[in-house]
Write a protein that holds these residues in place. Structure first.
Motif, PDB file in Angstrom:
ATOM      1  N   ALA A   7       0.869  -1.176   0.000  1.00  0.00           N
ATOM      2  CA  ALA A   7       0.000   0.000   0.000  1.00  0.00           C
ATOM      3  C   ALA A   7       0.906   1.227   0.000  1.00  0.00           C
ATOM      4  O   ALA A   7       1.681   1.417   0.939  1.00  0.00           O
ATOM      5  N   ASN A   8       0.829   2.024  -1.057  1.00  0.00           N
ATOM      6  CA  ASN A   8       1.717   3.187  -1.221  1.00  0.00           C
ATOM      7  C   ASN A   8       3.179   2.791  -1.007  1.00  0.00           C
ATOM      8  O   ASN A   8       3.926   3.472  -0.310  1.00  0.00           O
ATOM      9  N   ASP A   9       3.539   1.677  -1.586  1.00  0.00           N
ATOM     10  CA  ASP A   9       4.897   1.107  -1.532  1.00  0.00           C
ATOM     11  C   ASP A   9       5.312   0.641  -0.140  1.00  0.00           C
ATOM     12  O   ASP A   9       6.480   0.323   0.084  1.00  0.00           O
ATOM     13  N   VAL A  10       4.389   0.575   0.796  1.00  0.00           N
ATOM     14  CA  VAL A  10       4.661   0.019   2.128  1.00  0.00           C
ATOM     15  C   VAL A  10       4.295  -1.455   2.087  1.00  0.00           C
ATOM     16  O   VAL A  10       3.167  -1.817   1.767  1.00  0.00           O
ATOM     17  N   SER A  11       5.273  -2.318   2.392  1.00  0.00           N
ATOM     18  CA  SER A  11       5.010  -3.759   2.387  1.00  0.00           C
ATOM     19  C   SER A  11       5.710  -4.470   3.537  1.00  0.00           C
ATOM     20  O   SER A  11       5.892  -5.675   3.502  1.00  0.00           O
ATOM     21  N   ILE A  12       6.092  -3.729   4.547  1.00  0.00           N
ATOM     22  CA  ILE A  12       6.838  -4.290   5.677  1.00  0.00           C
ATOM     23  C   ILE A  12       5.998  -5.289   6.461  1.00  0.00           C
ATOM     24  O   ILE A  12       6.443  -6.373   6.785  1.00  0.00           O
ATOM     25  N   SER A  13       4.761  -4.890   6.777  1.00  0.00           N
ATOM     26  CA  SER A  13       3.882  -5.772   7.543  1.00  0.00           C
ATOM     27  C   SER A  13       2.429  -5.449   7.203  1.00  0.00           C
ATOM     28  O   SER A  13       2.120  -4.351   6.718  1.00  0.00           O
ATOM     29  N   SER A  14       1.557  -6.398   7.477  1.00  0.00           N
ATOM     30  CA  SER A  14       0.134  -6.164   7.224  1.00  0.00           C
ATOM     31  C   SER A  14      -0.379  -5.024   8.096  1.00  0.00           C
ATOM     32  O   SER A  14      -1.235  -4.247   7.673  1.00  0.00           O
ATOM     33  N   ARG A  15       0.139  -4.879   9.303  1.00  0.00           N
ATOM     34  CA  ARG A  15      -0.271  -3.789  10.201  1.00  0.00           C
ATOM     35  C   ARG A  15       0.079  -2.429   9.600  1.00  0.00           C
ATOM     36  O   ARG A  15      -0.745  -1.515   9.571  1.00  0.00           O
ATOM     37  N   GLU A  16       1.303  -2.294   9.111  1.00  0.00           N
ATOM     38  CA  GLU A  16       1.731  -1.038   8.489  1.00  0.00           C
ATOM     39  C   GLU A  16       0.905  -0.734   7.239  1.00  0.00           C
ATOM     40  O   GLU A  16       0.525   0.411   6.996  1.00  0.00           O
ATOM     41  N   MET A  17       0.611  -1.762   6.442  1.00  0.00           N
ATOM     42  CA  MET A  17      -0.208  -1.565   5.246  1.00  0.00           C
ATOM     43  C   MET A  17      -1.618  -1.124   5.634  1.00  0.00           C
ATOM     44  O   MET A  17      -2.194  -0.236   5.003  1.00  0.00           O
ATOM     45  N   TYR A  18      -2.188  -1.757   6.651  1.00  0.00           N
ATOM     46  CA  TYR A  18      -3.536  -1.400   7.101  1.00  0.00           C
ATOM     47  C   TYR A  18      -3.613   0.078   7.467  1.00  0.00           C
ATOM     48  O   TYR A  18      -4.521   0.793   7.041  1.00  0.00           O
ATOM     49  N   TYR A  19      -2.661   0.564   8.278  1.00  0.00           N
ATOM     50  CA  TYR A  19      -2.694   1.962   8.696  1.00  0.00           C
ATOM     51  C   TYR A  19      -2.392   2.907   7.531  1.00  0.00           C
ATOM     52  O   TYR A  19      -2.934   4.017   7.477  1.00  0.00           O
ATOM     53  N   THR A  20      -1.580   2.489   6.593  1.00  0.00           N
ATOM     54  CA  THR A  20      -1.335   3.297   5.392  1.00  0.00           C
ATOM     55  C   THR A  20      -2.631   3.451   4.605  1.00  0.00           C
ATOM     56  O   THR A  20      -2.989   4.553   4.170  1.00  0.00           O
ATOM     57  N   ILE A  21      -3.364   2.360   4.439  1.00  0.00           N
ATOM     58  CA  ILE A  21      -4.645   2.397   3.721  1.00  0.00           C
ATOM     59  C   ILE A  21      -5.655   3.254   4.474  1.00  0.00           C
ATOM     60  O   ILE A  21      -6.347   4.085   3.895  1.00  0.00           O
ATOM     61  N   LYS A  22      -5.720   3.071   5.772  1.00  0.00           N
ATOM     62  CA  LYS A  22      -6.688   3.797   6.607  1.00  0.00           C
ATOM     63  C   LYS A  22      -6.420   5.297   6.603  1.00  0.00           C
ATOM     64  O   LYS A  22      -7.355   6.093   6.499  1.00  0.00           O
ATOM     65  N   ASP A  23      -5.148   5.696   6.667  1.00  0.00           N
ATOM     66  CA  ASP A  23      -4.806   7.104   6.872  1.00  0.00           C
ATOM     67  C   ASP A  23      -4.525   7.886   5.589  1.00  0.00           C
ATOM     68  O   ASP A  23      -4.433   9.115   5.640  1.00  0.00           O
ATOM     69  N   SER A  24      -4.382   7.225   4.454  1.00  0.00           N
ATOM     70  CA  SER A  24      -4.020   7.920   3.214  1.00  0.00           C
ATOM     71  C   SER A  24      -5.245   8.304   2.401  1.00  0.00           C
ATOM     72  O   SER A  24      -6.201   7.539   2.303  1.00  0.00           O
ATOM     73  N   ARG A  25      -5.183   9.489   1.786  1.00  0.00           N
ATOM     74  CA  ARG A  25      -6.262   9.931   0.904  1.00  0.00           C
ATOM     75  C   ARG A  25      -6.020   9.467  -0.531  1.00  0.00           C
ATOM     76  O   ARG A  25      -6.968   9.324  -1.299  1.00  0.00           O
ATOM     77  N   VAL A  26      -4.783   9.266  -0.887  1.00  0.00           N
ATOM     78  CA  VAL A  26      -4.428   8.756  -2.212  1.00  0.00           C
ATOM     79  C   VAL A  26      -3.768   7.404  -2.009  1.00  0.00           C
ATOM     80  O   VAL A  26      -2.802   7.277  -1.258  1.00  0.00           O
ATOM     81  N   LEU A  27      -4.315   6.381  -2.683  1.00  0.00           N
ATOM     82  CA  LEU A  27      -3.814   5.016  -2.497  1.00  0.00           C
ATOM     83  C   LEU A  27      -3.287   4.426  -3.795  1.00  0.00           C
ATOM     84  O   LEU A  27      -3.889   4.587  -4.857  1.00  0.00           O
ATOM     85  N   LYS A  28      -2.182   3.739  -3.660  1.00  0.00           N
ATOM     86  CA  LYS A  28      -1.626   2.923  -4.731  1.00  0.00           C
ATOM     87  C   LYS A  28      -1.461   1.531  -4.121  1.00  0.00           C
ATOM     88  O   LYS A  28      -0.584   1.303  -3.289  1.00  0.00           O
ATOM     89  N   LEU A  29      -2.346   0.601  -4.504  1.00  0.00           N
ATOM     90  CA  LEU A  29      -2.342  -0.742  -3.931  1.00  0.00           C
ATOM     91  C   LEU A  29      -1.800  -1.743  -4.941  1.00  0.00           C
ATOM     92  O   LEU A  29      -2.266  -1.777  -6.080  1.00  0.00           O
ATOM     93  N   ALA A  30      -0.850  -2.540  -4.514  1.00  0.00           N
ATOM     94  CA  ALA A  30      -0.370  -3.660  -5.338  1.00  0.00           C
ATOM     95  C   ALA A  30      -1.198  -4.863  -4.936  1.00  0.00           C
ATOM     96  O   ALA A  30      -1.137  -5.350  -3.809  1.00  0.00           O
ATOM     97  N   VAL A  31      -2.027  -5.344  -5.881  1.00  0.00           N
ATOM     98  CA  VAL A  31      -3.007  -6.398  -5.611  1.00  0.00           C
ATOM     99  C   VAL A  31      -2.747  -7.585  -6.528  1.00  0.00           C
ATOM    100  O   VAL A  31      -2.342  -7.409  -7.673  1.00  0.00           O
ATOM    101  N   GLY A  32      -2.979  -8.772  -6.012  1.00  0.00           N
ATOM    102  CA  GLY A  32      -2.834  -9.967  -6.830  1.00  0.00           C
ATOM    103  C   GLY A  32      -3.734 -11.079  -6.337  1.00  0.00           C
ATOM    104  O   GLY A  32      -4.317 -10.979  -5.253  1.00  0.00           O
ATOM    105  N   PRO A  33      -3.848 -12.137  -7.135  1.00  0.00           N
ATOM    106  CA  PRO A  33      -4.664 -13.276  -6.721  1.00  0.00           C
ATOM    107  C   PRO A  33      -3.975 -14.046  -5.602  1.00  0.00           C
ATOM    108  O   PRO A  33      -2.752 -14.093  -5.529  1.00  0.00           O
ATOM    109  N   VAL A  34      -4.768 -14.648  -4.736  1.00  0.00           N
ATOM    110  CA  VAL A  34      -4.220 -15.454  -3.648  1.00  0.00           C
ATOM    111  C   VAL A  34      -3.644 -16.742  -4.223  1.00  0.00           C
ATOM    112  O   VAL A  34      -4.329 -17.494  -4.910  1.00  0.00           O
ATOM    113  N   ILE A  35      -2.355 -16.947  -3.991  1.00  0.00           N
ATOM    114  CA  ILE A  35      -1.665 -18.166  -4.416  1.00  0.00           C
ATOM    115  C   ILE A  35      -0.872 -18.649  -3.219  1.00  0.00           C
ATOM    116  O   ILE A  35       0.094 -18.024  -2.833  1.00  0.00           O
ATOM    117  N   LEU A  36      -1.324 -19.720  -2.593  1.00  0.00           N
ATOM    118  CA  LEU A  36      -0.616 -20.246  -1.410  1.00  0.00           C
ATOM    119  C   LEU A  36      -0.068 -21.621  -1.686  1.00  0.00           C
ATOM    120  O   LEU A  36      -0.539 -22.351  -2.471  1.00  0.00           O
TER     121      LEU A  36
END
Length: 148
Positions: free
Chosen positions: A119-148
């Motif tokens: 999220a906005n080039d933050v990929s350190i942890s899911s917690r950091e990404m969550y707060y980036t998404i929550k607090d940002s007005r402009v978002l750039k999300l890197a999204v992909g299909p779930v492959i486990l």
């Protein structure tokens, strides 16, 4: 379906592996119209008719969203301990900005079968990404299909 009319030795390293589920019809070299799965598995040369695969989405795609005051993203997410730097999509609400993105970008759908990798080039942890998404007005999300 896609016609494949190649006859080759099955040990050839240049040919792709084909699942039996992809085969619509197999014509035996001796002129028979079709063959059973066991005959297909044992023959060394065949003419096959295969299902054509649907066009695949890129593994990772970028989603750009601008949030105005009072607008909601319309995305429910969760994280997992075994995949610490990823947010999984639980739900896409019909009246949110992500649903609008989906309507405008049919080839880059954000669905419950996707995960957010950054999220906005933050990929350190899911917690950091969550707060980036929550607090940002402009978002750039890197999204992909779930492959486990």
């Amino acid at each position: 379906g896609l016609e494949v009319a190649a006859v080759s030795d099955r040990s050839s390293p240049r040919l792709p592996r084909i699942s039996l589920a992809e085969i619509v019809q197999a014509n035996m070299p001796d002129g028979e119209e079709s063959a059973s799965e066991s005959e297909v598995a044992t023959e060394s040369s065949l003419a096959l008719q295969l299902h054509s695969a649907p066009k695949e989405q890129p593994l990772i795609f970028i989603v750009h969203i601008k949030k105005a005051a009072g607008q909601k993203l319309g995305l429910s997410m969760f994280s997992r301990k075994d995949v610490p730097s990823t947010l999984f999509i639980r739900e896409v609400e019909e009246d949110g900005l992500v649903a609008t993105w989906n309507r405008d970008n049919p080839d880059k759908q954000v669905t419950t079968s996707c995960w957010i990798r950054a999220a906005n080039d933050v990929s350190i942890s899911s917690r950091e990404m969550y707060y980036t998404i929550k607090d940002s007005r402009v978002l750039k999300l890197a999204v992909g299909p779930v492959i486990l």
